[in-house]
Design an enzyme around this catalytic site. Structure first.
Site, mmCIF file in Angstrom:
data_model
loop_
_atom_site.group_PDB
_atom_site.id
_atom_site.type_symbol
_atom_site.label_atom_id
_atom_site.label_comp_id
_atom_site.label_asym_id
_atom_site.label_seq_id
_atom_site.Cartn_x
_atom_site.Cartn_y
_atom_site.Cartn_z
ATOM 1 N N ASN A 152 -24.393 -29.991 33.691
ATOM 2 C CA ASN A 152 -24.251 -31.383 33.304
ATOM 3 C C ASN A 152 -23.184 -31.707 32.364
ATOM 4 O OD1 ASN A 152 -25.897 -30.727 31.213
ATOM 5 N ND2 ASN A 152 -27.107 -32.543 31.024
ATOM 6 N N GLU A 250 -31.897 -25.372 24.108
ATOM 7 C CA GLU A 250 -31.969 -26.879 24.122
ATOM 8 C C GLU A 250 -32.259 -26.980 25.479
ATOM 9 O OE1 GLU A 250 -31.147 -28.891 21.740
ATOM 10 O OE2 GLU A 250 -30.714 -27.416 20.285
ATOM 11 N N CYS A 284 -29.340 -34.582 29.365
ATOM 12 C CA CYS A 284 -30.660 -34.183 28.616
ATOM 13 C C CYS A 284 -31.088 -35.645 27.741
ATOM 14 C CB CYS A 284 -30.423 -33.102 27.632
ATOM 15 S SG CYS A 284 -29.072 -33.397 26.417
HETATM 16 P P1 NAD Z 1 -31.220 -24.697 34.679
HETATM 17 O O1 NAD Z 1 -32.264 -24.253 33.711
HETATM 18 O O2 NAD Z 1 -31.557 -24.626 36.040
HETATM 19 O O3 NAD Z 1 -30.038 -23.666 34.537
HETATM 20 C C1 NAD Z 1 -29.350 -23.588 33.369
HETATM 21 C C2 NAD Z 1 -28.526 -22.293 33.115
HETATM 22 O O4 NAD Z 1 -29.692 -21.111 33.247
HETATM 23 C C3 NAD Z 1 -27.895 -21.934 34.280
HETATM 24 O O5 NAD Z 1 -26.581 -21.085 33.773
HETATM 25 C C4 NAD Z 1 -28.773 -21.064 35.127
HETATM 26 O O6 NAD Z 1 -27.762 -20.222 35.979
HETATM 27 C C5 NAD Z 1 -29.367 -20.293 34.142
HETATM 28 N N1 NAD Z 1 -30.599 -19.472 34.554
HETATM 29 C C6 NAD Z 1 -31.571 -19.857 35.363
HETATM 30 N N2 NAD Z 1 -32.429 -19.116 35.302
HETATM 31 C C7 NAD Z 1 -32.512 -17.989 34.526
HETATM 32 C C8 NAD Z 1 -32.774 -16.982 34.132
HETATM 33 N N3 NAD Z 1 -33.861 -16.781 34.378
HETATM 34 N N4 NAD Z 1 -32.432 -16.238 33.080
HETATM 35 C C9 NAD Z 1 -31.215 -16.621 32.468
HETATM 36 N N5 NAD Z 1 -30.660 -17.809 32.916
HETATM 37 C C10 NAD Z 1 -30.970 -18.361 34.027
HETATM 38 O O7 NAD Z 1 -30.745 -26.063 34.112
HETATM 39 P P2 NAD Z 1 -29.605 -27.011 34.847
HETATM 40 O O8 NAD Z 1 -30.115 -27.687 36.250
HETATM 41 O O9 NAD Z 1 -28.412 -26.553 34.962
HETATM 42 O O10 NAD Z 1 -29.497 -28.356 33.752
HETATM 43 C C11 NAD Z 1 -30.488 -29.172 33.557
HETATM 44 C C12 NAD Z 1 -31.330 -29.261 32.655
HETATM 45 O O11 NAD Z 1 -30.420 -29.118 31.380
HETATM 46 C C13 NAD Z 1 -32.254 -30.372 32.195
HETATM 47 O O12 NAD Z 1 -33.482 -29.864 32.023
HETATM 48 C C14 NAD Z 1 -31.568 -30.898 31.159
HETATM 49 O O13 NAD Z 1 -32.404 -31.849 30.200
HETATM 50 C C15 NAD Z 1 -31.244 -29.422 30.202
HETATM 51 N N6 NAD Z 1 -30.211 -29.894 29.226
HETATM 52 C C16 NAD Z 1 -30.486 -30.077 27.959
HETATM 53 C C17 NAD Z 1 -29.678 -30.481 26.795
HETATM 54 C C18 NAD Z 1 -30.022 -30.271 25.610
HETATM 55 O O14 NAD Z 1 -29.185 -30.095 24.641
HETATM 56 N N7 NAD Z 1 -31.301 -30.609 25.196
HETATM 57 C C19 NAD Z 1 -28.204 -30.563 27.369
HETATM 58 C C20 NAD Z 1 -27.923 -30.677 28.785
HETATM 59 C C21 NAD Z 1 -28.881 -30.145 29.684
#
Ligand code: NAD
Length: 496
Positions: A152, A250, A284
């Site tokens: 995002n 995060e 987020c």
């Molecule tokens: P996601 O958890 O689907 O993926 C995030 C990353 O993790 C991707 O690069 C993905 O390929 C990787 N990933 C997935 N499974 C994994 C595993 N088993 N091992 C290692 N890596 C793995 O999240 P998304 O859909 O890309 O992003 C949306 C989420 O991110 C929302 O929940 C949002 O709230 C959160 N977010 C949080 C913040 C914050 O600072 N708190 C900021 C931005 C987004």
């Protein structure tokens, strides 16, 4: 034929050994194929780790002020390429250009902050309890960090992690989201052009379940920084705990904007429209709950629905568009699922609630800005992260009730209150159980030089940004220098 992009390993751009690629499409027009990006296999990680370890040996011995110069150059290059990077990010992620410009600007701010930190990275000196003895602490880099990022904020979130990690003298293995790999490719090109020694950065594209998981499990990677969903983060946390890795998480949010009856309601309305529907609700820190005090509830929700209906959906690259598409079809189906759940639980769809009818939007993953009215605090739409343009409105009577509703969800990233009452403002700052509280501003708006992160299921206690992130990417070491020429036993030879 679409362009095939490469990984960056051991100082070279290389094709994945698997020979497999993942399509990257524009979510506003899925017929627009941006490129093919490596579907990297787990077996390819060893070479990247070995190279990153060599990079670390060299980079960790480079003086921190000199490392800072590379980050200053990265900030300059990001500034020069701000517009084309913003266009790259909008094309693959969907949010409107003004927002991706802000995304790049956040990375620029983070680069310049990191550059200056190269002349700080303070340790401490403390008086020793013994004579002729000095006591001090200083910061040391840790090694290779695995950087795993979401879709995002394709430029800002990687910069929050990569710039401080590098400034502190670590090397990195970067696994970007498979949904925004083109921005990651450009990001690494800029780091190299800025003068980062090649082996300090490795870029591995691919899926979370393969290369992401391999990074988390690899014994040669002592530190991990992850931003993404709470579900993924929890799984990473289990592995990292078992392997004694340093880990920053995060994760998700369920952020509320509270509107008190004494608030400037026009300001509060502007705030919620930006907080809930900007980035198509895929932040987020997105406002996904609106808590409105009884006296102004009906009037406020009516105006909100009117304004939400007038937001223009479309390709974020076009002028005049307010809200872009969702990232993929699964995200749209998730919104639809939650709307069905909310209806079953007794809420009503006050506006939006489905796919837009305009034929010009049929080729993208669009979803209407949606207001759910009559949501009760125990409803799933009031407690679970939807991550789309879906706002749950909950009415309340007293400020104590509003604070309880804000605090009772399992997440704790950001919160906001609109009021003219100074007591209510400061009570909110103290009592709302979140990492960030805004007064008379929406739930989004973090600045690069302040710590960013959340409590409860949003994080694991670390912060990104500001001065705190430098604690995460370094280890504290203490040194005692005894120049008395005698054996002085601490706690025993104290002569006072
Ligand atoms: P996601 O958890 O689907 O993926 C995030 C990353 O993790 C991707 O690069 C993905 O390929 C990787 N990933 C997935 N499974 C994994 C595993 N088993 N091992 C290692 N890596 C793995 O999240 P998304 O859909 O890309 O992003 C949306 C989420 O991110 C929302 O929940 C949002 O709230 C959160 N977010 C949080 C913040 C914050 O600072 N708190 C900021 C931005 C987004």
């Amino acid at each position: 034929m679409a362009e095939k992009f490469l990984n960056y390993v051991a100082g070279e751009w290389v094709a994945p050994a698997t020979g497999e690629y993942i399509e990257n499409r524009n979510p506003a027009r899925t017929s627009d194929l941006i490129g093919l990006f490596p579907d990297t296999g787990a077996a390819e990680l060893d070479a990247a780790v070995a190279s990153a370890q060599r990079g670390f040996e060299r980079w960790s011995r480079t003086p921190a002020p000199e490392r800072g110069l590379v980050l200053k150059a990265a900030g300059d290059l990001l500034t020069r390429h701000k517009e084309d990077l913003a266009r790259t990010a909008t094309r693959e992620m969907g949010k409107v250009l003004d927002e991706t410009r802000g995304d790049v600007q956040e990375a620029i701010d983070t680069a310049y902050y990191a550059a200056v930190e190269g002349r700080r990275l303070f340790g401490r000196t403390a008086p020793s309890e013994l004579r002729s003895k000095w006591a001090m602490s200083f910061r040391r880099p840790i090694g290779v960090f695995g950087i795993i990022t979401p879709f995002n904020f394709p430029v800002a979130v990687p910069s929050w992690k990569i710039f401080p990690a590098l400034l502190c003298g670590n090397s990195i293995i970067y696994k970007p989201s498979e949904d925004v790999p083109h921005s990651a490719h450009r990001f690494v090109e800029i780091l190299l052009e800025a003068g980062l020694p090649p082996e300090c950065v490795q870029l591995l594209h691919g899926r979370g379940e393969t290369i992401g998981r391999a990074i988390v499990e690899h014994p040669g990677i002592p530190g991990l920084s992850f931003t993404g969903s709470t579900e993924t983060g929890s799984r990473i946390g289990e592995v990292a705990g078992r392997l004694h890795k340093r880990l920053s998480l995060e994760m998700g949010g369920k952020n509320a904007q509270i509107v008190m009856s004494d608030a400037d309601l026009d300001l509060a309305l502007e705030g919620v429209l930006w907080g809930a529907f900007g980035t198509t609700g895929q932040r987020c820190t997105a406002t996904s709950r609106l808590l409105v005090q009884n006296e102004v509830h009906d009037e406020f929700v009516e105006k909100l629905c009117y304004e939400a209906r007038s937001l223009r959906l479309g390709d974020g690259q076009e002028a005049g568009v307010d809200v872009g598409p969702l990232i993929h079809e699964a995200a749209r189906e998730k919104c639809e699922r939650y709307i069905a759940i909310a209806r079953e639980e007794g809420a009503t769809v006050a506006t939006g609630g489905g796919r837009p009818a305009e034929s010009g939007l049929a080729d993208g993953w669009f979803f209407e800005p949606t207001v759910l009215a009559g949501v009760e605090r125990e409803h799933r739409a009031a407690r679970e992260e939807i991550f789309g343009p879906v706002l749950s409105v909950i009415r309340f009577d007293t400020i104590d009730e509003a604070f309880d509703i804000n605090n009772e969800v399992p997440y704790g990233l950001s919160s906001s209150i609109y009021t003219r009452d100074v007591t209510a403002s400061f009570r909110a700052v103290e009592e709302l159980d979140n990492g960030i509280t805004y007064v008379n501003a929406p739930t989004i708006g973090a600045e690069a030089h302040l710590p960013f992160g959340g409590v409860k299921n949003t994080g694991n206690g670390h912060r990104e940004g500001g001065w705190e992130v430098y604690e995460f990417y370094t280890e504290t070491k203490v040194a005692y220098v005894d120049y008395s020429g005698t054996l002085q036993r601490a706690q025993i030879d104290v002569d006072w």
